[in-house]
Design a protein around this motif. Structure first.
Motif, PDB file in Angstrom:
ATOM      1  N   ASP A 178       0.861  -1.183   0.000  1.00 23.22           N
ATOM      2  CA  ASP A 178       0.000   0.000   0.000  1.00 23.22           C
ATOM      3  C   ASP A 178       0.894   1.228   0.000  1.00 23.22           C
ATOM      4  OD1 ASP A 178      -1.853   1.969   0.211  1.00 23.22           O
ATOM      5  OD2 ASP A 178      -2.753   1.283   2.081  1.00 23.22           O
ATOM      6  N   ALA A 180      -0.140   4.119  -0.383  1.00 25.08           N
ATOM      7  CA  ALA A 180      -0.895   5.197   0.282  1.00 25.08           C
ATOM      8  C   ALA A 180      -0.784   6.521  -0.474  1.00 25.08           C
ATOM      9  CB  ALA A 180      -0.439   5.365   1.737  1.00 25.08           C
ATOM     10  N   LEU A 202      -1.257  -1.164  -4.177  1.00 26.66           N
ATOM     11  CA  LEU A 202      -2.449  -0.345  -3.939  1.00 26.66           C
ATOM     12  C   LEU A 202      -2.044   1.118  -3.896  1.00 26.66           C
ATOM     13  CD1 LEU A 202      -3.936  -2.345  -0.903  1.00 26.66           C
ATOM     14  CD2 LEU A 202      -4.524  -2.634  -3.323  1.00 26.66           C
ATOM     15  N   ASN A 203      -2.891   1.993  -4.420  1.00 21.17           N
ATOM     16  CA  ASN A 203      -2.685   3.446  -4.305  1.00 21.17           C
ATOM     17  C   ASN A 203      -1.283   3.840  -4.774  1.00 21.17           C
ATOM     18  OD1 ASN A 203      -5.289   3.591  -2.937  1.00 21.17           O
ATOM     19  ND2 ASN A 203      -4.223   2.764  -1.154  1.00 21.17           N
ATOM     20  N   GLN A 225      -7.533  -1.357   4.273  1.00 15.26           N
ATOM     21  CA  GLN A 225      -7.526  -1.682   2.850  1.00 15.26           C
ATOM     22  C   GLN A 225      -6.435  -2.695   2.538  1.00 15.26           C
ATOM     23  OE1 GLN A 225      -6.475   1.555   0.222  1.00 15.26           O
ATOM     24  NE2 GLN A 225      -7.347   0.565  -1.586  1.00 15.26           N
ATOM     25  N   LEU A 226      -5.271  -2.509   3.106  1.00 17.62           N
ATOM     26  CA  LEU A 226      -4.160  -3.437   2.893  1.00 17.62           C
ATOM     27  C   LEU A 226      -4.501  -4.820   3.445  1.00 17.62           C
ATOM     28  CD1 LEU A 226      -1.227  -4.046   2.079  1.00 17.62           C
ATOM     29  CD2 LEU A 226      -0.532  -3.213   4.342  1.00 17.62           C
ATOM     30  N   ALA A 240       3.102  -1.263   4.038  1.00 15.00           N
ATOM     31  CA  ALA A 240       2.488   0.056   3.852  1.00 15.00           C
ATOM     32  C   ALA A 240       3.463   1.163   4.218  1.00 15.00           C
ATOM     33  CB  ALA A 240       1.227   0.172   4.711  1.00 15.00           C
TER      34      ALA A 240
END
Length: 468
Positions: A178, A180, A202-203, A225-226, A240
């Protein structure tokens, strides 16, 4: 050309300069930092300055003003553009710079921004930041002289260096990252393209709005979310970052958070396999389990002050090979440079996990169990916060309590400990407690609250206490 600039006093913090853009911080402050910091570098005989920025919406304009200020003090500026803060630290070393400045709001809300500085590859903080403010207000800078600027793409060299010591583990991993929306986005894409295993990001796009969630992996809500993606992908691990990728958060294959002090136990064991007896540092907020497990693994545990700048300074003083904070900063001097780097820490974690014969969760659940509170931050007037700590320390001394006073007061008992310290960045106190049982934790919380009451301070809400 006459120069004189006063900073909003709330922006001159212990570890960096940071404020709310348009309210307490703006381009004129950035220019003044460039002009004054570069003067300090020049007076020490330096001329080469590296400057970078994160992905916040305000960062490009602040970076431009910072560069202009540094050039007005004669600096040869090398601009590395948008990227993670640890890439700036690496660039300062790789390019042989005398100093470096990063424009970043770190893990703060989107309307914040700030400046992290290093000189001679050492943190620039505390009294040095206060002196910078004094010099700027007095206009005490070198005469105006024209510097130079050039752009440098350090990303390929940084990624190559991140991978240089990465071994090929026996087990290929499935990993969810992630980003972020952090400043690491482009670098992360380059990194995972060269890592073994399967990787899902992600992101990944750099976005100063942080649309998915706030970029702070120490807050459980930001890890949801992760965790969900790790479970959905049946991944081995999730990683993350915060907004400038100097903090790392980790979840195991079940989506359960591995807290920073738990992760440091695992990393310490890994380092100590080849470097027995090594000194390993953790901040005063960390679990006692961490210090006990470092010693059990043959290492030398050392408790120190919270904050990335004090930790890095103490590492250099003690030749420590590894350090970590509850905030998610991890510092490797084992095969690395001693600065906090979430990308490098992630690579080391992946290498460790690839050699495991069990899932990562098995290492987490095998750690001794304790019951603890999260770190709780609560308001206290700026004029009182350090006085309260002094009052509590004096009372504890009279009772003969076992106290570590390197950063606030950490009181140890046979069944746990509690911590009270003054925030270096806000008008606030912070507290944490850990007990061997729920009953022990309740007693420790009561002791802490009683000390606060004697100093006229309302106790924090401990209702969030639980197994960390």
């Amino acid at each position: 050309m006459t120069f004189r600039h006063r900073f909003d006093p709330t922006t001159l913090r212990e570890y960096d300069i940071r404020g709310i853009v348009g309210k307490t911080l703006g381009p004129e402050d950035a220019h003044a930092i460039g002009r004054t910091f570069a003067s300090l570098v020049a007076r020490a005989g330096g001329r080469r300055l590296v400057i970078g920025h994160d992905g916040r919406l305000s960062s490009p304009s602040l970076e431009h003003a910072l560069v202009e200020g540094a050039m007005a003090s004669g600096m040869a500026v090398q601009r590395i553009g948008c990227g993670p803060t640890p890439m700036l630290y690496f660039a300062a070393i790789a390019l042989g710079a005398d100093a470096a400045v990063m424009v970043t709001g770190s893990h703060n809300p989107p309307d914040y921004n700030g400046f992290k500085m290093v000189r001679a590859n050492r943190p620039f903080f505390g009294a040095q930041i206060r002196e910078l403010g004094r010099l700027s207000a007095a206009g005490d800078v070198i005469p105006h002289r024209s510097g130079t600027v050039r752009d440098v793409d350090i990303r390929p060299a940084y990624v190559t260096r991140l991978l240089r010591d990465q071994g090929s583990g026996p087990r290929p991993l499935k990993v969810v990252w992630d980003n972020a929306s952090s400043a690491a986005g482009d670098v992360l894409s380059m990194l995972v393209a060269r890592l073994p295993g399967t990787h899902h990001i992600l992101n990944g796009d750099i976005d100063g709005h942080f649309p998915a969630h706030h970029p702070d992996p120490t807050i459980p809500a930001n890890m949801r979310q992760l965790a969900a993606a790790v479970r959905a992908e049946k991944a081995d691990i999730g990683l993350a970052f915060d907004g400038d990728a100097d903090r790392l958060g980790v979840v195991d294959e079940t989506g359960t958070i591995i807290w920073a002090d738990q992760l440091l136990v695992l990393l310490a064991r890994d380092v100590l396999r080849t470097r027995p007896g090594a000194t390993i540092i953790a901040d005063v907020k960390a679990s006692q389990i961490l210090f006990d497990e470092i010693a059990r693994a043959g290492g030398t545990p050392l408790m120190w002050k919270s904050g990335h700048s004090p930790i890095k300074t103490r590492m250099a003083e003690t030749d420590a090979l590894l350090a970590g904070e509850m905030s998610g900063h991890f510092f490797f001097a084992d095969h690395w440079y001693g600065f906090d780097d979430a990308l490098y820490a992630a690579v080391r974690v992946l290498e460790m996990v690839s050699h495991l014969k069990t899932p990562l969760s098995a290492l987490r659940t095998a750690l001794p169990a304790r019951v603890s509170t999260p770190e709780l931050r609560f308001d206290c007037p700026e004029s009182r916060k350090f006085a309260v700590i002094a009052e509590v320390a004096a009372r504890l001394e009279k009772t003969g309590a076992t106290v570590c006073a390197i950063d606030g007061v950490r009181v140890s008992t046979p069944d746990g400990w509690w911590l009270l310290r003054a925030s270096n960045t806000q008008a606030a106190l912070t507290a944490r407690a850990e007990g061997t049982t729920g009953t022990a934790l309740a007693r420790l919380q009561a002791e802490l609250c009683a000390q606060l009451a004697q100093s006229g301070i309302a106790a924090p809400d401990f209702t969030e206490a639980g197994n960390n």
